[in-house]
Design an enzyme around this catalytic site. Structure first.
Site, PDB file in Angstrom:
ATOM      1  N   THR A 201       0.810  -1.222   0.000  1.00  0.00           N
ATOM      2  CA  THR A 201       0.000   0.000   0.000  1.00  0.00           C
ATOM      3  C   THR A 201       0.838   1.265   0.000  1.00  0.00           C
ATOM      4  O   THR A 201       0.469   2.260  -0.622  1.00  0.00           O
ATOM      5  CB  THR A 201      -0.931   0.007   1.241  1.00  0.00           C
ATOM      6  OG1 THR A 201      -1.790  -1.133   1.177  1.00  0.00           O
ATOM      7  CG2 THR A 201      -1.787   1.263   1.279  1.00  0.00           C
TER       8      THR A 201
ATOM      9  N   ASP B 100       1.743  -7.340  -4.579  1.00  0.00           N
ATOM     10  CA  ASP B 100       0.870  -7.224  -3.428  1.00  0.00           C
ATOM     11  C   ASP B 100       1.332  -8.246  -2.403  1.00  0.00           C
ATOM     12  O   ASP B 100       1.705  -9.367  -2.762  1.00  0.00           O
ATOM     13  CB  ASP B 100      -0.578  -7.495  -3.838  1.00  0.00           C
ATOM     14  CG  ASP B 100      -1.559  -7.232  -2.708  1.00  0.00           C
ATOM     15  OD1 ASP B 100      -1.585  -8.049  -1.763  1.00  0.00           O
ATOM     16  OD2 ASP B 100      -2.294  -6.236  -2.773  1.00  0.00           O
TER      17      ASP B 100
ATOM     18  N   SER C 136      -0.198 -10.100  -0.510  1.00  0.00           N
ATOM     19  CA  SER C 136      -0.975 -11.340  -0.522  1.00  0.00           C
ATOM     20  C   SER C 136      -0.367 -12.368  -1.469  1.00  0.00           C
ATOM     21  O   SER C 136      -0.627 -13.565  -1.351  1.00  0.00           O
ATOM     22  CB  SER C 136      -2.425 -11.059  -0.931  1.00  0.00           C
ATOM     23  OG  SER C 136      -3.056 -10.225   0.012  1.00  0.00           O
TER      24      SER C 136
ATOM     25  N   ASP D  13      -0.154  -7.089   5.009  1.00  0.00           N
ATOM     26  CA  ASP D  13      -0.875  -8.346   5.228  1.00  0.00           C
ATOM     27  C   ASP D  13       0.046  -9.519   5.572  1.00  0.00           C
ATOM     28  O   ASP D  13      -0.284 -10.343   6.420  1.00  0.00           O
ATOM     29  CB  ASP D  13      -1.727  -8.705   4.011  1.00  0.00           C
ATOM     30  CG  ASP D  13      -2.986  -7.852   3.910  1.00  0.00           C
ATOM     31  OD1 ASP D  13      -3.289  -7.132   4.878  1.00  0.00           O
ATOM     32  OD2 ASP D  13      -3.655  -7.905   2.867  1.00  0.00           O
TER      33      ASP D  13
END
Length: 345
Positions: free
Chosen positions: A15, A59, A61, A92
């Site tokens: 992010t 990302d 994830s 995450d």
């Protein structure tokens, strides 16, 4: 003239380096070089900063052990050139990656600080600037040229934690991470306040060794009321399985039914290492405290003590990759290697 610390900023994705696609409303990665344009304050820090990025920012994830190796190789390649490293990573899976890096780097004598943000750096109320600037300051901190921090840490929302003690506990608050079983290493206020008694004291005269062989043939099995024999049986009979993180209740308790214990015993007899980790956010596994954990202890289940699930997973991959003899594995896992657990005697 005092030499300025040289810090390498590594952007893996996440992010902190995202911008909003106003057509779809989703976040997407943007050119990392523009990240620094959003934070001109970094040029006033008392250090030299260089940056690099994953070829394709990902990302968190999608982060996996292959990416951990890529990150480890970037740090290894630049280890002698820089005094500290700041890794920008999606929140995450940050605790997983940071824990893994802590095990992969043996004889580490320089800071590797993981950070990120809950809001993109271009947002008005972003937490990205403070997290990044302070992480760089921490990585630069030294006493007579010796780094104050010489371990893998995670910095988020004014607090520095030992990375392999952290877990993400909130998806919305700026204080996204906690270290339930180990104290904060540093707090950021008007000044940086280090709690040096809690920092790892790593040898500075030993040669760095980077372990890249991780065994991914493991799984996490979470116990729950009503878990079925067929479920556990099918899981423990997965072809090629080498290790299991068994998430138990409370201080390491699990069902004491014969079928459950027999399946665990059969798995252990086949050479599968089973680690007992509590489902609780804080506290420790103490096998034998209650009758429901006495049997686990007697069949050779390994105690994770107060290790996090994230750290247990990384440590299990790391140790399995080292091909440790079966009769030595339990004692090694139950020993603190990077400050990741507190052994209860």
């Amino acid at each position: 003239m005092t030499k300025l610390p040289n810090i390498l900023l590594i952007y893996t994705g996440g992010t902190i380096g995202m911008v909003k696609d106003y057509k779809t409303g989703s976040l997407k990665a943007f050119n990392f070089n523009k990240l620094l344009e959003h934070i001109p304050e970094v040029h006033h820090l008392k250090c030299l900063i260089e940056s690099t990025t994953f070829d394709v920012p990902i990302d968190s994830s999608n982060m996996d052990p292959d990416n951990w190796v890529v990150l480890a190789e970037i740090i290894e390649k630049n280890y002698d050139k820089f005094d500290g490293f700041v890794v920008l990573h999606g929140s995450d899976t940050m605790s997983y990656t940071a824990s893994a890096i802590s095990f992969m780097f043996e004889n580490l004598s320089k800071p590797i600080i993981f950070t990120g943000s809950q809001l993109p750096i271009g947002d008005l109320r972003t937490d990205a600037k403070e997290n990044l600037i302070t992480s760089i300051e921490i990585a630069s901190a030294n006493t007579n040229g010796v780094p104050v921090v010489s371990e893998v840490c995670l910095y988020f929302e004014y607090k520095l934690y030992r990375a392999n003690r952290t877990t993400k506990m909130n998806a919305e608050h700026f204080q996204a991470f906690m270290s339930y079983n180990y104290p904060t290493l540093c707090e950021s206020g008007v000044h940086l306040k280090f709690f040096k008694q809690y920092l790892q004291k790593n040898p500075i005269d030993k040669k760095l060794k980077v372990i890249k062989n991780l065994n991914k043939n493991i799984l996490i099995l979470k116990i729950f009321p009503g878990i079925q024999k067929s479920t556990v049986e099918s899981i423990l009979n997965i072809n090629g399985l080498k290790g299991v993180i068994l998430e138990t209740y409370g201080s390491g308790n699990a069902p004491s039914t014969d079928w459950f214990l027999n399946l665990l015993q059969e798995a252990i007899n086949k050479g599968i290492h089973i680690i007992n980790v509590t489902q609780c956010a804080g506290g420790s596994v103490i096998m034998g405290r209650y009758e429901t954990s006495v049997a686990l202890e007697s069949i050779g289940i390994i105690s994770g003590y107060d290790i996090t699930t994230e750290s247990a997973l990384a440590k299990l991959m790391y140790l399995l990759g080292m091909n440790i003899p079966k009769n030595e594995f339990k004692s090694i896992f139950e020993t603190s290697l990077r400050g990741e657990l507190t052994q209860v005697l």
